[in-house]
Scaffold this motif. Structure first.
Motif, mmCIF file in Angstrom:
data_model
loop_
_atom_site.group_PDB
_atom_site.id
_atom_site.type_symbol
_atom_site.label_atom_id
_atom_site.label_comp_id
_atom_site.label_asym_id
_atom_site.label_seq_id
_atom_site.Cartn_x
_atom_site.Cartn_y
_atom_site.Cartn_z
ATOM 1 N N ASP A 162 0.822 -1.212 0.000
ATOM 2 C CA ASP A 162 0.000 0.000 0.000
ATOM 3 C C ASP A 162 0.856 1.262 0.000
ATOM 4 N N LEU A 163 2.027 1.205 0.623
ATOM 5 C CA LEU A 163 2.911 2.361 0.641
ATOM 6 C C LEU A 163 3.703 2.477 -0.652
ATOM 7 N N ARG A 164 4.076 1.335 -1.213
ATOM 8 C CA ARG A 164 4.902 1.345 -2.419
ATOM 9 C C ARG A 164 4.125 1.834 -3.638
ATOM 10 N N THR A 165 2.839 1.512 -3.702
ATOM 11 C CA THR A 165 2.052 1.866 -4.890
ATOM 12 C C THR A 165 2.041 3.371 -5.165
ATOM 13 N N PRO A 166 1.714 4.227 -4.184
ATOM 14 C CA PRO A 166 1.775 5.669 -4.481
ATOM 15 C C PRO A 166 3.192 6.167 -4.735
ATOM 16 N N LEU A 167 4.190 5.550 -4.107
ATOM 17 C CA LEU A 167 5.571 5.964 -4.347
ATOM 18 C C LEU A 167 5.981 5.701 -5.795
ATOM 19 N N VAL A 168 5.565 4.552 -6.315
ATOM 20 C CA VAL A 168 5.867 4.230 -7.712
ATOM 21 C C VAL A 168 5.223 5.248 -8.648
ATOM 22 N N SER A 169 3.973 5.617 -8.363
ATOM 23 C CA SER A 169 3.274 6.591 -9.204
ATOM 24 C C SER A 169 3.945 7.958 -9.147
ATOM 25 N N THR B 61 7.116 8.614 -8.335
ATOM 26 C CA THR B 61 8.424 8.527 -8.984
ATOM 27 C C THR B 61 8.273 8.533 -10.505
ATOM 28 N N GLY B 62 7.272 7.781 -11.004
ATOM 29 C CA GLY B 62 7.049 7.742 -12.449
ATOM 30 C C GLY B 62 6.684 9.099 -13.017
ATOM 31 N N ALA B 63 5.815 9.818 -12.311
ATOM 32 C CA ALA B 63 5.396 11.141 -12.783
ATOM 33 C C ALA B 63 6.562 12.122 -12.785
ATOM 34 N N LEU B 64 7.345 12.117 -11.700
ATOM 35 C CA LEU B 64 8.479 13.040 -11.615
ATOM 36 C C LEU B 64 9.558 12.708 -12.635
ATOM 37 N N THR B 65 9.782 11.407 -12.873
ATOM 38 C CA THR B 65 10.774 10.997 -13.872
ATOM 39 C C THR B 65 10.372 11.473 -15.254
ATOM 40 N N ALA B 66 9.086 11.321 -15.585
ATOM 41 C CA ALA B 66 8.600 11.778 -16.888
ATOM 42 C C ALA B 66 8.754 13.282 -17.042
ATOM 43 N N LEU B 67 8.458 14.021 -15.989
ATOM 44 C CA LEU B 67 8.586 15.478 -16.032
ATOM 45 C C LEU B 67 10.046 15.903 -16.191
ATOM 46 N N ARG C 293 0.600 14.791 -7.081
ATOM 47 C CA ARG C 293 0.020 15.416 -5.887
ATOM 48 C C ARG C 293 -1.014 14.510 -5.233
ATOM 49 N N GLU C 294 -1.885 13.904 -6.043
ATOM 50 C CA GLU C 294 -2.915 13.018 -5.501
ATOM 51 C C GLU C 294 -2.295 11.808 -4.806
ATOM 52 N N GLU C 295 -1.264 11.236 -5.419
ATOM 53 C CA GLU C 295 -0.609 10.082 -4.818
ATOM 54 C C GLU C 295 0.160 10.469 -3.555
ATOM 55 N N ALA C 296 0.718 11.680 -3.536
ATOM 56 C CA ALA C 296 1.390 12.156 -2.325
ATOM 57 C C ALA C 296 0.385 12.330 -1.195
ATOM 58 N N ARG D 295 -2.389 10.663 -0.903
ATOM 59 C CA ARG D 295 -2.759 9.298 -0.515
ATOM 60 C C ARG D 295 -1.700 8.691 0.402
ATOM 61 N N LEU D 296 -0.433 8.898 0.052
ATOM 62 C CA LEU D 296 0.651 8.382 0.887
ATOM 63 C C LEU D 296 0.636 9.024 2.259
ATOM 64 N N ASN D 297 0.344 10.320 2.304
ATOM 65 C CA ASN D 297 0.269 11.024 3.578
ATOM 66 C C ASN D 297 -0.841 10.461 4.455
ATOM 67 N N ARG D 298 -1.989 10.122 3.835
ATOM 68 C CA ARG D 298 -3.092 9.533 4.602
ATOM 69 C C ARG D 298 -2.704 8.153 5.151
ATOM 70 N N LEU D 299 -2.027 7.361 4.336
ATOM 71 C CA LEU D 299 -1.619 6.028 4.776
ATOM 72 C C LEU D 299 -0.666 6.100 5.965
ATOM 73 N N VAL D 300 0.345 6.961 5.850
ATOM 74 C CA VAL D 300 1.309 7.106 6.944
ATOM 75 C C VAL D 300 0.623 7.678 8.172
ATOM 76 N N GLY D 301 -0.273 8.649 7.963
ATOM 77 C CA GLY D 301 -1.006 9.230 9.085
ATOM 78 C C GLY D 301 -1.819 8.195 9.829
ATOM 79 N N ASN D 302 -2.473 7.287 9.097
ATOM 80 C CA ASN D 302 -3.248 6.237 9.735
ATOM 81 C C ASN D 302 -2.367 5.304 10.558
ATOM 82 N N LEU D 303 -1.206 4.969 10.038
ATOM 83 C CA LEU D 303 -0.284 4.106 10.782
ATOM 84 C C LEU D 303 0.171 4.791 12.076
ATOM 85 N N LEU D 304 0.478 6.079 11.989
ATOM 86 C CA LEU D 304 0.909 6.820 13.181
ATOM 87 C C LEU D 304 -0.238 6.946 14.185
#
Length: 230
Positions: free
Chosen positions: A18-25, A27-33, A52-55, A57-66
């Motif tokens: 769940d954490l890796r999926t938004p990171l991949v998205s 990274t892919g977007a930034l690499t293309a840019l 931005r949307e994936e970031a 989402r990642l923030n929500r996931l980490v927030g829930n874990l914390l």
């Protein structure tokens, strides 16, 4: 010990995915840019929005874990203050404005609800989790309903969707940590949102439950006792 280790590994694998999926998205977007200077403005904007949307989402996931870590360690502190239920709902909708743009939201709040002593930030967090859950498990063009009223000495707030609903055998289990109803086309997330909401509501002396919605969909309701009213 073997069973505990097996469960731990399964949970870690789930969280890692769940954490890796938004990171991949992202990274892919930034690499293309970075690598393609010939992209049209619309394509660049689309990549930026995706990142931005994936970031978020990642923030929500980490927030829930914390949040779950705080709940289980006893570090969660409820800071009560006189709050208006209408303000709580408005704050939650405001924080989710971007994600709710395509949805019709109907809010029905009884006019006779008094101020209640609760932690504004934490209860807004509960509402956001319930709205997030409703978004995930209902069609994109379906409406969401929020109601609040007085019932038998409690203030009850309900979030209702028009999705495919929760099987009866899963209605009580959806508040377990890491539990997600199995659906075709797996919904993303750590399965912690409802567990965290339950912890927050119980810390306020309240209760939370899920039920089937008449006509199809799910209703998740939390109740707070009026004796904490201010």
């Amino acid at each position: 010990l073997q069973a505990a280790e097996k469960l731990q590994n399964a949970l870690l694998n789930s969280i890692s995915h769940d954490l890796r999926t938004p990171l991949v998205s992202i990274t892919g977007a930034l690499t293309a840019l970075e690598s393609d200077n010939t992209l049209e403005a619309s394509a660049r904007q689309s990549l930026i929005i995706t990142a931005r949307e994936e970031a978020d989402r990642l923030n929500r996931l980490v927030g829930n874990l914390l949040d779950m870590t705080r709940l289980e360690s006893g570090a969660l502190q409820v800071k009560r203050e006189p709050c208006d239920v209408q303000d709580l709902i408005g704050a939650a909708l405001g924080q989710m404005e971007d994600r709710l743009m395509e949805r019709r939201i109907q809010v029905d709040v009884s006019p006779n609800i008094p101020l209640v002593g609760l932690d504004f930030v934490l209860i807004v967090h509960v509402l956001i989790n319930l709205l997030d859950n409703a978004l995930k498990y209902s069609p994109d063009n379906s409406p969401l309903n929020i109601s609040a009223g007085l019932h038998y000495g409690e203030i009850q707030v309900a979030v209702m969707d028009s999705g495919i609903g929760i099987p009866p055998e899963d209605l009580s289990r959806v508040f377990d940590k890491f539990y997600r109803v199995q659906r075709p086309g797996q919904v993303t997330g750590t399965g912690l949102g409802l567990a965290i909401s339950k912890g927050i509501i119980e810390a306020h002396g309240g209760r939370i439950w899920a039920s089937e919605r008449e006509g199809g969909g799910t209703v998740i309701t939390f109740a707070l006792p009026l004796e904490v009213s201010v």
